[in-house]
Design a protein around this motif. Structure first.
Motif, PDB file in Angstrom:
ATOM      1  N   ARG A 172     -41.368 -11.549   6.018  1.00 58.41           N
ATOM      2  CA  ARG A 172     -40.239 -11.670   5.545  1.00 58.41           C
ATOM      3  C   ARG A 172     -40.090 -10.351   4.358  1.00 58.41           C
ATOM      4  O   ARG A 172     -39.031  -9.438   4.234  1.00 58.41           O
ATOM      5  N   GLY A 229     -38.484  -6.856   4.392  1.00 61.32           N
ATOM      6  CA  GLY A 229     -37.500  -6.441   3.465  1.00 61.32           C
ATOM      7  C   GLY A 229     -37.688  -5.381   2.522  1.00 61.32           C
ATOM      8  O   GLY A 229     -37.247  -5.025   1.470  1.00 61.32           O
ATOM      9  N   LEU A 261     -35.393 -14.302   1.295  1.00 62.28           N
ATOM     10  CA  LEU A 261     -34.860 -13.433   2.545  1.00 62.28           C
ATOM     11  C   LEU A 261     -34.641 -14.196   3.795  1.00 62.28           C
ATOM     12  O   LEU A 261     -35.270 -15.072   3.860  1.00 62.28           O
ATOM     13  N   HIS A 262     -33.904 -13.432   4.354  1.00 62.06           N
ATOM     14  CA  HIS A 262     -33.621 -14.237   5.704  1.00 62.06           C
ATOM     15  C   HIS A 262     -34.734 -13.874   6.784  1.00 62.06           C
ATOM     16  O   HIS A 262     -35.574 -12.936   6.284  1.00 62.06           O
ATOM     17  N   ASP A 274     -35.171 -11.617   8.835  1.00 62.53           N
ATOM     18  CA  ASP A 274     -35.182 -10.286   9.192  1.00 62.53           C
ATOM     19  C   ASP A 274     -35.431  -9.297   7.995  1.00 62.53           C
ATOM     20  O   ASP A 274     -35.508  -8.035   8.127  1.00 62.53           O
ATOM     21  N   SER A 291     -33.656  -9.296   5.414  1.00 66.36           N
ATOM     22  CA  SER A 291     -32.211  -9.171   4.630  1.00 66.36           C
ATOM     23  C   SER A 291     -31.998 -10.242   3.428  1.00 66.36           C
ATOM     24  O   SER A 291     -32.580 -11.343   3.621  1.00 66.36           O
ATOM     25  N   PRO A 292     -31.596  -9.818   2.372  1.00 63.12           N
ATOM     26  CA  PRO A 292     -31.554 -10.904   1.189  1.00 63.12           C
ATOM     27  C   PRO A 292     -30.623 -12.025   1.478  1.00 63.12           C
ATOM     28  O   PRO A 292     -29.609 -11.711   2.257  1.00 63.12           O
TER      29      PRO A 292
END
Length: 197
Positions: free
Chosen positions: A56, A60, A96-97, A99, A101-102
């Motif tokens: 992650r 990111g 973070l997810h 993918d 993303s935050p």
């Protein structure tokens, strides 16, 4: 006559999760390239959990892969392991997810930021100072918990911040504890978890 409250010494394990991984990663990065194995070796969690967080971070844009080296014994078990360096070093651990993303701030994180900015506040007005939707029940439980431990002082709904603990929001934890009233001791070890509200 026995008192209503007994004071006992308590040793409690508080999980550090991604914040713990992040502090290890920052420390390793100061010394040069590092691997997921080096991070996992400093924790008591499985390599898969560490590798998931590293994936992650990479998605990111927080890390870059600078090389690979072979790990394992000669033969079939040999496979490459990535070596990393940090590209960004925020003070707090990135959340973070999958993918990369935050993850947006939780309601309690938003409340804490609003309390720190306002310093003196009416608890009923706190949701309007937050970016997202914060439920009234979350506001009251968080404010009562902060007041109970002396971080804020006042009477509902007017309070004042007296102990600014820093940018990370104080967490309300719960723990299941086995207590022996005969000897006035806590038995075994307990792990605290963040309370859900």
């Amino acid at each position: 006559m026995r008192p209503l409250l007994d004071m006992v010494q308590l040793s409690l394990a508080v999980p550090r999760g991604e914040a713990g991984f992040w502090s290890i990663i920052v420390d390793l990065d100061r010394k040069g390239d590092w691997t997921g194995r080096q991070v996992a070796d400093r924790t008591n969690v499985s390599r898969n959990i560490v590798n998931d967080y590293l994936r992650r971070l990479h998605l990111g844009g927080f890390t870059k892969i600078v090389g690979q080296h072979q790990k394992g014994r000669m033969g079939r078990n040999m496979r490459p392991e990535n070596t990393y360096r940090l590209l960004k070093r925020p003070q707090r651990a990135p959340r973070l997810h999958r993918d990369g993303s935050p993850i947006p701030e939780t309601a309690k994180e938003q409340l804490w930021r609003a309390i720190r900015m306002a310093k003196q506040f009416n608890a009923l007005d706190l949701p309007q100072l937050c970016v997202g939707d914060v439920r009234p029940g979350t506001v009251s439980s968080y404010v009562y918990a902060l007041a109970a431990c002396g971080v804020i002082v006042g009477n509902w709904p007017n309070y004042r911040l007296v102990r600014n603990l820093g940018s990370a929001a104080p967490k309300i934890l719960t723990a299941k504890i086995v207590f022996d009233p005969n000897k006035n001791v806590v038995l075994g070890s307990s792990v605290a978890r963040e309370a859900q509200s």
